[in-house]
Design a protein around this motif. Structure first.
Motif, PDB file in Angstrom:
ATOM      1  N   PRO A  70       0.833  -1.211   0.000  1.00 11.07           N
ATOM      2  CA  PRO A  70       0.000   0.000   0.000  1.00 11.07           C
ATOM      3  C   PRO A  70       0.865   1.257   0.000  1.00 11.07           C
ATOM      4  O   PRO A  70       1.904   1.310   0.661  1.00 11.07           O
ATOM      5  N   LYS A  71       0.415   2.259  -0.751  1.00  9.95           N
ATOM      6  CA  LYS A  71       1.099   3.556  -0.735  1.00  9.95           C
ATOM      7  C   LYS A  71       0.471   4.396   0.375  1.00  9.95           C
ATOM      8  O   LYS A  71      -0.678   4.188   0.735  1.00  9.95           O
ATOM      9  N   ARG A  72       1.228   5.314   0.875  1.00 11.02           N
ATOM     10  CA  ARG A  72       0.640   6.190   1.893  1.00 11.02           C
ATOM     11  C   ARG A  72       0.081   7.419   1.214  1.00 11.02           C
ATOM     12  O   ARG A  72       0.652   8.481   1.247  1.00 11.02           O
ATOM     13  N   ALA A  73      -1.035   7.242   0.573  1.00  5.04           N
ATOM     14  CA  ALA A  73      -1.648   8.366  -0.137  1.00  5.04           C
ATOM     15  C   ALA A  73      -3.078   8.527   0.348  1.00  5.04           C
ATOM     16  O   ALA A  73      -3.661   7.598   0.890  1.00  5.04           O
ATOM     17  N   GLY A  74      -3.605   9.736   0.160  1.00  2.01           N
ATOM     18  CA  GLY A  74      -4.992   9.965   0.576  1.00  2.01           C
ATOM     19  C   GLY A  74      -5.932   9.145  -0.267  1.00  2.01           C
ATOM     20  O   GLY A  74      -5.679   8.904  -1.438  1.00  2.01           O
ATOM     21  N   HIS A  75      -7.025   8.700   0.330  1.00  3.18           N
ATOM     22  CA  HIS A  75      -7.962   7.848  -0.396  1.00  3.18           C
ATOM     23  C   HIS A  75      -9.217   8.603  -0.804  1.00  3.18           C
ATOM     24  O   HIS A  75      -9.989   8.125  -1.623  1.00  3.18           O
ATOM     25  N   VAL A  98      -8.484   1.831   5.343  1.00  3.83           N
ATOM     26  CA  VAL A  98      -8.667   2.020   3.911  1.00  3.83           C
ATOM     27  C   VAL A  98      -7.346   1.722   3.216  1.00  3.83           C
ATOM     28  O   VAL A  98      -6.299   2.277   3.585  1.00  3.83           O
ATOM     29  N   ASP A  99      -7.414   0.859   2.251  1.00  3.15           N
ATOM     30  CA  ASP A  99      -6.242   0.489   1.439  1.00  3.15           C
ATOM     31  C   ASP A  99      -5.022   0.156   2.297  1.00  3.15           C
ATOM     32  O   ASP A  99      -3.900   0.576   2.004  1.00  3.15           O
ATOM     33  N   GLY A 100      -5.247  -0.556   3.369  1.00  5.64           N
ATOM     34  CA  GLY A 100      -4.132  -1.076   4.160  1.00  5.64           C
ATOM     35  C   GLY A 100      -3.776  -0.298   5.409  1.00  5.64           C
ATOM     36  O   GLY A 100      -2.979  -0.764   6.218  1.00  5.64           O
ATOM     37  N   VAL A 178     -11.630  -1.473   3.951  1.00  4.71           N
ATOM     38  CA  VAL A 178     -12.172  -0.942   2.712  1.00  4.71           C
ATOM     39  C   VAL A 178     -11.093  -0.879   1.637  1.00  4.71           C
ATOM     40  O   VAL A 178      -9.970  -0.457   1.899  1.00  4.71           O
ATOM     41  N   ALA A 179     -11.470  -1.297   0.443  1.00  4.47           N
ATOM     42  CA  ALA A 179     -10.583  -1.118  -0.711  1.00  4.47           C
ATOM     43  C   ALA A 179     -11.191  -0.013  -1.558  1.00  4.47           C
ATOM     44  O   ALA A 179     -12.310  -0.140  -2.033  1.00  4.47           O
ATOM     45  N   LEU A 211     -14.947  -1.029  -2.941  1.00  2.91           N
ATOM     46  CA  LEU A 211     -15.868  -0.009  -3.433  1.00  2.91           C
ATOM     47  C   LEU A 211     -15.724   0.269  -4.928  1.00  2.91           C
ATOM     48  O   LEU A 211     -16.566   0.910  -5.524  1.00  2.91           O
ATOM     49  N   GLY A 212     -14.652  -0.212  -5.524  1.00  2.00           N
ATOM     50  CA  GLY A 212     -14.465   0.112  -6.942  1.00  2.00           C
ATOM     51  C   GLY A 212     -14.348  -1.124  -7.806  1.00  2.00           C
ATOM     52  O   GLY A 212     -14.859  -2.190  -7.466  1.00  2.00           O
ATOM     53  N   GLU A 213     -13.670  -0.947  -8.911  1.00  2.00           N
ATOM     54  CA  GLU A 213     -13.503  -2.036  -9.865  1.00  2.00           C
ATOM     55  C   GLU A 213     -12.051  -2.494  -9.902  1.00  2.00           C
ATOM     56  O   GLU A 213     -11.648  -3.231 -10.795  1.00  2.00           O
ATOM     57  N   ALA A 214     -11.258  -2.021  -8.938  1.00  3.52           N
ATOM     58  CA  ALA A 214      -9.827  -2.284  -8.968  1.00  3.52           C
ATOM     59  C   ALA A 214      -9.516  -3.771  -8.801  1.00  3.52           C
ATOM     60  O   ALA A 214     -10.294  -4.527  -8.252  1.00  3.52           O
TER      61      ALA A 214
END
Lengths: 445, 259
Positions: A70-75, A98-100, A178-179, A211-214
């Motif tokens: 996971p990157k440490r970026a805003g979701h 969220v995302d890890g 959450v993804a 939540l997405g199509e990733a």
């Protein structure tokens, strides 16, 4: 030792690059466990088709993908995005990831009784909590399976729940993983540790939500220890994105007269594998495993369970039900081991499958290994279609072919849903199920 | 209301009904009797639309329309009801849920407004009085672990809530003790209103001691061998079905006792 394959070296590289920034990097015992686990994963590698445990489930798509950390970026997700997925009644402690990574703004931890710990794992690792050190990796042993090993090496977050002897955590704890849309190409390694001391009680809801199509990979591990007379109830609700890979391991360890109930509800995801295991290691322990898995289109869902009766007079109950449509494939492998000293074991395992299309397939496999002689162990596995007589009966009562099908499918699943004791979760599950039913009609009440 | 003409029906290419003619007018009660294997249940199944019953000849009109062209749910919506000889168990679906779904499905099909949950429950409770059913059976899975008598009462409850125009009871009386039999008979008698018609398929005379039919037909070998009034069953009681087969004795009645 397997030769170091390309996917393995990819994860070795990931570990090498992230080693100094993973939670708890500065704590000796944490770093040491990660290092040993990584070495173990490198030795084990991805299991291949010749591995009996993975006979029906090919991990090639995961191997090929080289998932990043996971990157440490805003979701960009806010409370309104998650509102439909929260359980506010009854009151819950809520930890959202969220995302890890843990998201404090979306989380809410209520008042806790003295001595009780409800914490993001990252925080507990950073602090090098001693109460965690005694349990992390003790039940979910990295020596065992490659994915527990990889999880131990790369775990980014999760929840540490510790309720000491005599305490009760009155509210359930809702863990929401959450993804987001931004998670494409990422592998997240969540680790949860639940420890219930003597006579303590824990109820936890683990939701995995895409939540997405990733396309991403969740590799989750939960270990739970119930001391004498303790009770742990876990609801695992898997609603990953349609192209997500979801591997999850639950390892329970039970003391005398303890009780563990695990509900494993698998609704989505592209490739899903659950390992649900528990060791009944003292007299009078009780375990109940409930599972419901839905498959459609080309989904693949594999449930492996293992109940180990190590001591006399323990009881195990297991009921897994599958509903498979489209060209989906289900696997159920239920192992029950009764060791020589585990006399007066009382064990029952049932696996029932409903195939809704010609293209759907399921491989049910009960596996009983009994080494004691004074034992009651029963099991059954069925694969069937919707009952034509029942369909005709419902249509003769005015229901359309559609409604009749859906009602029968709902009835089939209901046995598992009824075992859900928390009303809002049950309602939510009924809702989700009705939505997921083949071409279900929304005007149904 | 129902007109069956020269009806031939086969199951798995085996002919079962070979030329049935029957007229049922509004408000009439017809009893159909006959030995095992005579085609009684096939007739009931064909009228309700059970799959796998192939009509090879003849016709059935219901209110002037081709009944056999209708899906089972459409027949139900138009007021045809079949009480099953072997009521089906539906694990995981509560009785009340089934009844609510059935009532609203039929109402919707008829273009009537669907009832809300409260109205439905009071409507269903009202009908329960007819059947003497225990309230708690509403909240159990449909017919699961019901006794034989409870299952048949449940069929009567479904009949009462669906308010059919033509009800076919397929051996609803078999295997019942005298109290349950009376309940079934009471339900039928209370629902008789001069417009609603019934076809009672039965092996025995005893149901007809409580429900007096307008006409009685004896089915044998896929055909109606004899028709008569309410006195015919008493005659059959004396003679059995032996006269039909031409051989000595009819098969023993007890062989048909199930459940």
């Amino acid at each position: 030792m397997a030769e170091t394959t390309e996917p393995v070296s990819h994860y070795q590289q990931l570990y090498h690059d992230a080693e100094s920034t993973l939670p708890g990097a500065g704590i000796d015992w944490v770093a040491e466990r990660r290092r040993a686990a990584m070495a173990r994963f490198a030795a084990l590698g991805f299991p291949g088709a010749r591995n009996e445990e993975w006979k029906y489930t090919s991990l090639r798509p995961i191997e090929k993908r080289d998932f990043a950390l996971p990157k440490r970026a805003g979701h960009g997700l806010g409370a309104p995005d998650l509102a439909p997925y929260l359980f506010d009644e009854p009151a819950t402690h809520r930890l959202v990831f969220v995302d890890g990574a843990f998201d404090a703004d979306l989380s809410r931890i209520g008042q806790l009784p003295e001595g009780v710990t409800v914490q993001p794992l990252s925080t507990a690792l950073e602090a090098g909590m001693e109460s965690l050190a005694g349990h992390l990796g003790r039940y979910a042993d990295p020596e065992g399976t490659p994915f527990v090993a990889l999880n131990t090496a790369l775990m980014s977050d999760g929840v540490f729940l510790h309720v000491p002897a005599g305490s009760t955590l009155e509210w359930p704890v809702h863990l929401l993983f959450v993804a987001s849309e931004a998670i494409d190409g990422i592998g997240v390694h969540y680790r949860n540790v639940f420890v219930a001391g003597e006579g303590a009680r824990i109820t936890a809801i683990e939701s995995f939500l895409g939540l997405g199509e990733a396309t991403y990979w969740t590799n989750a591990v939960t270990e739970a220890s119930a001391a004498q007379g303790a009770e742990i109830e876990v609801y695992k609700l898997q609603e990953e994105a349609p192209s997500a890979y979801h591997l999850a391991t639950f390892e329970g360890y039970q003391g005398a007269d303890s009780s563990v109930t695990h509900h494993n509800i698998s609704l989505d995801g592209r490739l899903v594998r659950n390992d649900v295991n528990t060791a009944l290691d003292a007299e009078g322990a009780y375990v109940s495993l409930n599972g419901l898995y839905l498959g459609d289109v080309r989904q693949h869902v594999d449930n492996h369970t293992r109940i180990e009766h190590l001591q006399p007079g323990c009881v195990s109950r297991e009921l897994y039900k599958g509903i498979l449509d489209g060209r989906s494939r289900g696997v159920f492998n239920g192992k029950v081991v009764v060791q020589p000293q585990a006399q007066q074991t009382d064990s029952d395992q049932q696996n029932r499958n409903l195939l809704l299309s010609r293209g759907a397939e399921v491989d049910p496999k009960p596996e009983l290994e009994i080494f004691a002689d004074d034992v009651s162990a029963t099991h059954g596995a069925t694969v069937g279609q919707l009952d034509e007589d029942a369909l005709f009966f419902l249509r003769s009562r005015g229901l359309s072919q559609h409604q009749a099908r859906n009602l029968l499918i709902f009835g089939f699943a209901n046995e598992i849903i009824e075992a859900v004791k928390i009303e809002p979760i049950r309602a939510r599950l009924e809702d989700r199920l009705v939505q997921r039913l083949p071409q279900s009609e929304t005007e149904e009440d | 209301m129902l007109s069956i003409s020269n009806l031939h029906v086969g199951v798995d290419e085996t002919p079962i009904l070979s030329g049935i003619d029957l007229e049922v007018g509004p408000g009439e009660v017809h009893a159909i009797m006959g030995p095992n294997g005579s085609g009684k249940s096939t007739l009931a199944g064909a009228l309700a639309g059970r799959e796998g019953y192939e009509t090879t000849e003849g016709s059935v009109t219901y209110d002037g329309e081709d009944l056999l062209a209708m899906a089972p749910e459409e027949r139900a919506a138009r007021g045809l009801f079949l009480a099953f000889q072997y009521p089906v168990e539906i694990p995981g679906v509560s009785n009340i849920y089934l009844l609510k779904s059935a009532v609203n499905a039929v109402r919707k099909h008829r273009g009537e407004e669907e009832l809300d949950a409260m109205d439905l429950v009071s409507f269903i409770r009202d009908k329960m009085r007819l059947t003497g059913m225990d309230d708690q059976l509403l909240y159990r899975s449909v017919n699961e672990d019901f006794s034989g008598g409870e299952k048949k009462r449940n069929e009567m409850l479904q009949m009462a809530v669906l308010e059919p125009r033509l009800a076919i009871l397929d051996e609803t009386d078999s295997g019942l003790d005298i109290d349950a039999l009376r309940t079934v008979a009471d339900a039928v008698n209370q629902l008789r209103d001069g417009n609603r018609s019934f076809i009672l398929i039965t092996h025995y005379q005893r149901l007809l001691d409580y429900v007096v039919p307008d006409q009685v037909h004896v089915l044998y070998d896929g055909k109606i061998a004899k028709s008569g009034d309410a006195n015919l069953p008493k005659e059959l009681e004396r003679t059995g079905y032996a006269w039909l087969t031409g051989s000595g004795e009819a098969e023993p009645e007890s062989a048909a006792q199930e459940q």
